[in-house]
Design an enzyme around this catalytic site. Structure first.
Site, mmCIF file in Angstrom:
data_model
loop_
_atom_site.group_PDB
_atom_site.id
_atom_site.type_symbol
_atom_site.label_atom_id
_atom_site.label_comp_id
_atom_site.label_asym_id
_atom_site.label_seq_id
_atom_site.Cartn_x
_atom_site.Cartn_y
_atom_site.Cartn_z
ATOM 1 N N TYR A 135 0.825 -1.211 0.000
ATOM 2 C CA TYR A 135 0.000 0.000 0.000
ATOM 3 C C TYR A 135 0.862 1.265 0.000
ATOM 4 O O TYR A 135 0.465 2.283 -0.565
ATOM 5 C CB TYR A 135 -0.898 0.030 1.245
ATOM 6 C CG TYR A 135 -2.272 -0.523 1.029
ATOM 7 C CD1 TYR A 135 -2.460 -1.837 0.630
ATOM 8 C CD2 TYR A 135 -3.397 0.272 1.249
ATOM 9 C CE1 TYR A 135 -3.723 -2.358 0.455
ATOM 10 C CE2 TYR A 135 -4.669 -0.237 1.075
ATOM 11 C CZ TYR A 135 -4.835 -1.547 0.683
ATOM 12 O OH TYR A 135 -6.093 -2.048 0.510
ATOM 13 N N LYS A 190 2.411 -15.315 2.789
ATOM 14 C CA LYS A 190 2.605 -15.991 1.507
ATOM 15 C C LYS A 190 4.091 -16.318 1.423
ATOM 16 O O LYS A 190 4.786 -15.959 0.454
ATOM 17 C CB LYS A 190 2.116 -15.078 0.357
ATOM 18 C CG LYS A 190 2.030 -15.732 -1.011
ATOM 19 C CD LYS A 190 0.956 -16.800 -1.151
ATOM 20 C CE LYS A 190 1.062 -17.509 -2.488
ATOM 21 N NZ LYS A 190 0.110 -18.649 -2.610
ATOM 22 N N ASP A 222 -3.865 -17.929 0.558
ATOM 23 C CA ASP A 222 -4.870 -18.596 -0.288
ATOM 24 C C ASP A 222 -5.630 -19.647 0.523
ATOM 25 O O ASP A 222 -6.850 -19.762 0.437
ATOM 26 C CB ASP A 222 -4.229 -19.192 -1.551
ATOM 27 C CG ASP A 222 -2.980 -20.026 -1.285
ATOM 28 O OD1 ASP A 222 -2.451 -19.997 -0.150
ATOM 29 O OD2 ASP A 222 -2.535 -20.712 -2.224
ATOM 30 N N ASP A 246 -6.740 -6.448 3.965
ATOM 31 C CA ASP A 246 -7.819 -5.747 3.263
ATOM 32 C C ASP A 246 -8.788 -6.772 2.687
ATOM 33 O O ASP A 246 -10.011 -6.678 2.864
ATOM 34 C CB ASP A 246 -7.220 -4.893 2.136
ATOM 35 C CG ASP A 246 -8.282 -4.190 1.318
ATOM 36 O OD1 ASP A 246 -9.217 -3.636 1.915
ATOM 37 O OD2 ASP A 246 -8.182 -4.210 0.066
ATOM 38 N N ASP A 250 -12.751 -8.214 4.402
ATOM 39 C CA ASP A 250 -14.041 -8.131 3.699
ATOM 40 C C ASP A 250 -14.698 -9.507 3.638
ATOM 41 O O ASP A 250 -15.911 -9.641 3.826
ATOM 42 C CB ASP A 250 -13.860 -7.612 2.260
ATOM 43 C CG ASP A 250 -14.082 -6.117 2.144
ATOM 44 O OD1 ASP A 250 -13.890 -5.409 3.153
ATOM 45 O OD2 ASP A 250 -14.444 -5.642 1.049
HETATM 46 C C1 IPM Z 1 -10.499 -0.554 3.657
HETATM 47 C C2 IPM Z 1 -10.708 0.059 2.296
HETATM 48 C C3 IPM Z 1 -9.519 0.948 1.992
HETATM 49 C C4 IPM Z 1 -8.302 0.058 1.930
HETATM 50 C C5 IPM Z 1 -9.639 1.815 0.721
HETATM 51 C C6 IPM Z 1 -10.892 2.649 0.744
HETATM 52 C C7 IPM Z 1 -8.430 2.673 0.528
HETATM 53 O O1 IPM Z 1 -10.907 -0.926 1.339
HETATM 54 O O2 IPM Z 1 -10.398 0.202 4.632
HETATM 55 O O3 IPM Z 1 -10.443 -1.777 3.738
HETATM 56 O O4 IPM Z 1 -8.005 -0.537 0.871
HETATM 57 O O5 IPM Z 1 -7.623 -0.066 2.948
HETATM 58 MG MG MG Z 2 -11.070 -2.874 2.129
#
Ligand code: IPM
Ligand code: MG
Length: 356
Positions: A135, A190, A222, A246, A250
Site C-alpha cells: 500500500y 505468503k 490462499d 484488506d 471483507d
Molecule cells: C479498507 C478500504 C480501503 C483500503 C480503501 C478505501 C483505501 O478498502 O479500509 O479496507 O483498501 O484499505
Molecule cells: Mg477494504
C-alpha cells in the site's frame, strides 16, 4: 477529551449523525468537532484531506470516521481521490494496528450466505497491519519495463516491503489481543512465494517467544481465504499484512451476513485511534435514510473503550444495540421476514431509547 468527527461521503453523513446523537446522550464530557473529508472535502477545498482536517484529526484523542468515496471521483488523478484521505490519515497519524472484528450476531445468523451452523456464534478478530506493505511501499509508478516478460513495454509497479519493527509491533498487538480472548493467533502470509512474507513469518515466530501462553500457527493466504468459508470458527485472532488484511477482512465481514453491523478501530502507538464502520460509503443508497447506522454506533463504542478509557459507556452502547436487535428492529440490509424494518434515524432513536 476531544473527538474529531469526519462524516465523509455517501451514507457517511447519515450514519455518523446517529453515532454522534448516541455519544451526546451519554453525559460524558467531551468536545466534538466536525470537518470535511473525502469527496466532500475535495468539492469544498480541492483536496480530500485538507490541512485543517488533518490538523484537527492529529489534535484529537480520537477520530470518528464515516466513509469516503463515490464513483464520480474515479476519474480524478489519484492524489485527489477520496480514498487518499483515509490512507493519508492512517499514515500521518501512524495508525498501524487495524482491528476488524467479524462477529455473527445470534439474531442475524440467517443473513449469512453460509450455512447457519458454520457461522452461528462466529467471533473472529482480524488484525491488519495498516501503514506498510504494498500500500505504501516505494518505489511505485509507471515506466518502460526494463526486463521481465516484455522488456521495453509500458508497465506499472508497486513495492511490497516490511521492516522488522513494523512486523514486531503488529505481532505484539496480536499476541496481546489474543491474551484477552482464546489465546490463539493465526498469522497469514505468503511465505512460499514472497520474500516479504517469509520475513514476516520469521519475525512473528521470534516475537512469539515472548508469548509462550499464546498458541501460534501460520497459514498461507490462499488457504486462509478457503478456510474462512470452509470452517471460519476455527479462527480466533488473525494477524496479517496490509493487503491480505484488506481482502480477508471483507471476506470475514461477509460471513456474518451483516457488514452493516461491523465496527473497526485503527490505533497508533499512543492509543490515539480512528474509528469507522467496516463498510464503505454506499453511494447507491446515500440520502435515502435506509443505511444501517449500527456499525458506526458500535465504532463509537470501540472509541470509548480503546482511546477514551470509558469502558462502562462502551458497554452501555453495545448492550443498547443488542437490545434493539432483540426487539426485532432491522434496517433493510439485515431485514428478514418477521422483523420490523426501520430507517437510519429510527434505528438511532431506538438505540438512544435503549441506552437506559
Ligand atoms: C479498507 C478500504 C480501503 C483500503 C480503501 C478505501 C483505501 O478498502 O479500509 O479496507 O483498501 O484499505
Ligand atoms: Mg477494504
Amino acid at each position: 477529551m476531544k473527538i474529531a468527527v469526519l462524516p465523509g461521503d455517501g451514507i457517511g453523513t447519515e450514519i455518523v449523525e446517529q453515532a454522534v446523537r448516541v455519544l451526546g446522550a451519554l453525559d460524558l464530557k467531551f468536545e466534538m468537532e466536525t470537518a470535511l473529508v473525502g469527496g466532500a472535502a475535495y468539492e469544498a477545498h480541492g483536496h480530500p484531506l485538507p490541512e485543517s482536517t488533518l490538523k484537527l484529526a492529529k489534535e484529537a484523542d480520537a477520530v470518528l470516521f464515516g466513509a469516503v468515496g463515490d464513483w464520480k471521483y474515479d476519474k480524478l488523478e489519484r492524489q485527489f481521490r477520496p480514498e487518499q484521505a483515509i490512507l493519508g490519515l492512517r499514515k500521518n497519524l501512524g495508525l498501524f494496528a487495524n482491528f476488524r472484528p467479524a462477529i455473527c450476531y445470534e439474531q442475524l445468523t440467517h443473513a449469512s450466505s453460509l450455512k447457519p451452523e458454520l457461522v452461528s456464534g462466529l467471533d473472529i478478530l482480524i488484525i491488519r497491519e495498516l501503514t506498510g506493505d504494498i500500500y505504501f511501499g516505494q518505489p511505485r509508478g509507471k515506466r518502460t519495463s526494463p526486463d521481465g516478460n516484455f522488456p521495453g513495454a509500458e508497465e506499472a509497479f508497486d513495492t511490497m516491503r516490511y521492516t522488522r519493527p513494523e512486523i514486531e509491533r503488529i505481532a505484539r498487538v496480536a499476541f496481546e489481543a489474543a491474551r484477552k480472548r482464546s489465546k490463539r493467533v493465526t498469522s497469514v502470509d505468503k511465505a512460499n512465494v514472497l520474500e516479504t512474507f517469509q520475513f514476516w513469518k520469521d519475525v512473528v515466530t521470534e516475537v512469539h517467544k515472548d508469548y509462550p501462553d499464546v498458541e501460534l500457527d501460520h497459514m498461507y493466504v490462499d488457504n486462509a481465504a478457503m478456510q474462512l468459508v470452509k470452517a471460519p470458527k476455527k479462527f480466533d485472532v488473525v494477524v496479517t499484512g496490509n493487503m491480505f488484511g484488506d481482502i480477508l477482512s471483507d471476506e470475514a465481514a461477509m460471513l456474518t451476513g451483516s457488514i452493516g453491523m461491523l465496527p473497526s478501530a485503527s490505533l497508533n502507538a499512543s492509543r490515539q485511534g480512528l474509528y469507522e464502520p467496516s463498510h464503505g460509503s454506499a453511494p447507491d443508497i446515500a440520502g435515502k435514510g435506509v443505511a444501517n447506522p449500527l456499525a458506526t454506533i458500535l465504532s463509537a463504542a470501540m472509541m470509548l473503550r480503546f482511546s477514551l478509557d470509558q469502558e462502562e459507556a462502551a458497554q452501555r452502547i453495545e448492550n443498547a444495540v443488542k437490545k434493539v436487535l432483540a426487539q426485532g428492529l432491522r434496517t433493510p440490509d439485515i431485514y428478514s421476514e418477521g422483523t420490523t424494518k426501520v430507517g437510519t434515524r429510527e434505528m438511532g432513536d431506538a438505540v438512544l431509547a435503549a441506552l437506559g
